[in-house]
Design an enzyme around this catalytic site. Sequence first.
Site, PDB file in Angstrom:
ATOM      1  CB  THR A 179      -1.777 117.194 -75.139  1.00 20.24           C
ATOM      2  OG1 THR A 179      -2.367 117.645 -73.944  1.00 20.24           O
ATOM      3  CG2 THR A 179      -0.323 116.796 -75.042  1.00 20.24           C
ATOM      4  NE  ARG A 207      -6.258 121.751 -66.602  1.00 23.08           N
ATOM      5  CZ  ARG A 207      -5.776 121.032 -67.548  1.00 23.08           C
ATOM      6  NH1 ARG A 207      -5.177 121.300 -68.558  1.00 23.08           N
ATOM      7  NH2 ARG A 207      -6.082 119.638 -67.631  1.00 23.08           N
ATOM      8  CB  VAL A 208      -0.681 123.640 -64.403  1.00 22.18           C
ATOM      9  CG1 VAL A 208       0.459 122.828 -65.199  1.00 22.18           C
ATOM     10  CG2 VAL A 208      -0.336 125.182 -64.475  1.00 22.18           C
ATOM     11  CB  THR A 230      -3.027 113.591 -75.591  1.00 27.36           C
ATOM     12  OG1 THR A 230      -3.907 114.331 -75.683  1.00 27.36           O
ATOM     13  CG2 THR A 230      -3.024 112.059 -76.412  1.00 27.36           C
ATOM     14  N   GLY A 231      -5.052 113.713 -72.661  1.00 27.91           N
ATOM     15  CA  GLY A 231      -5.995 113.013 -72.256  1.00 27.91           C
ATOM     16  C   GLY A 231      -6.464 114.028 -71.081  1.00 27.91           C
ATOM     17  N   GLY A 233      -6.176 115.491 -68.252  1.00 34.29           N
ATOM     18  CA  GLY A 233      -4.941 115.850 -67.727  1.00 34.29           C
ATOM     19  C   GLY A 233      -4.926 115.445 -66.294  1.00 34.29           C
TER      20      GLY A 233
END
Length: 312
Positions: A179, A207-208, A230-231, A233
């Site tokens: 990200t 995938r989202v 960020t990580g 998700g």
Amino acid sequence: MKRAVIAIHGGAGAISRANLSPEREREYVEALSAIAGTGQSMLEAGANALETVTEAVRLLEECPLFNAGIGSVFTAEETHELDACIMDGNSLKAGAVAGVKHLRNPVLAARLVLEQSPHVLLIGEGAEHFAVTHGMDKVPNALFSTELRFEQLRQAKIDGTTLLDHSGAPLDERSKMGTVGAVALDFAGNLAAATSTGGMTNKLPGRVGDSPLIGAGCYANNASVAVSCTGTGEVFMRTLAAYDISALMEYGGLSLNDACERVVIEKLPALGGSGGLIAVDREGNMVMPFNSEGMYRAYAYAGDTPTVGIYR
């Protein structure tokens, strides 16, 4: 007058000096410094926060070092599916796109959704059609490909894993989060946040993650804070991490630092979540906490020299 500031990130994860060559480290430092400096110059010239985070994330999407736009990771079907989100803290308007395959800069498409549509989130072909009708060009999906990302996919298939990857560091580094993002406070006191990603290496098509979801991976509110995450998700989604920070500040009375520590150091790890975030509050305070080994990050206050960090 507020003290204007921009902060950016290029992903968090298992980043260590031992596994990042001096040459590659220098590339990251130079890229992060230059992009933060561009945002800083924009703010100093009177640009608003929304304009500034848009351009900062666009530049991150253009840099193949990061997992967003050019240089995005591959899905299990050897394609790229990109997500992005942007939010204006003044109006609380937001725009996002998910699963787009042919838009060079997803953050610009998200900005179009914010400004030119009655909706917040558009996906797939519908998002692309909307963007094209508002002046964006379609590009080949292969534009986002790099040899390194394909090698990461190949290795992931051999290992039978889905890699949360962001950086192009050596393949023996696992637990990579992909990200990029930016948050800013302008001289008028307006906040904005933007986030963009290529997702996870070897992810299932469709995938989202958290990046295009308001309140999960991106949030901005002039009453409190602007956040880009960020990580892992799925955990950021389950905890509504970005909005949780705003709520802890607005309703719980916590400071920016305490709210971010509560979420990043306590809540996310309790559910197996790794990663970090960048956040700026309405007073211009800025924090960049992470619970992983490192996070590519930079910030710049108007009138100061940009500061870059990678490791703990």
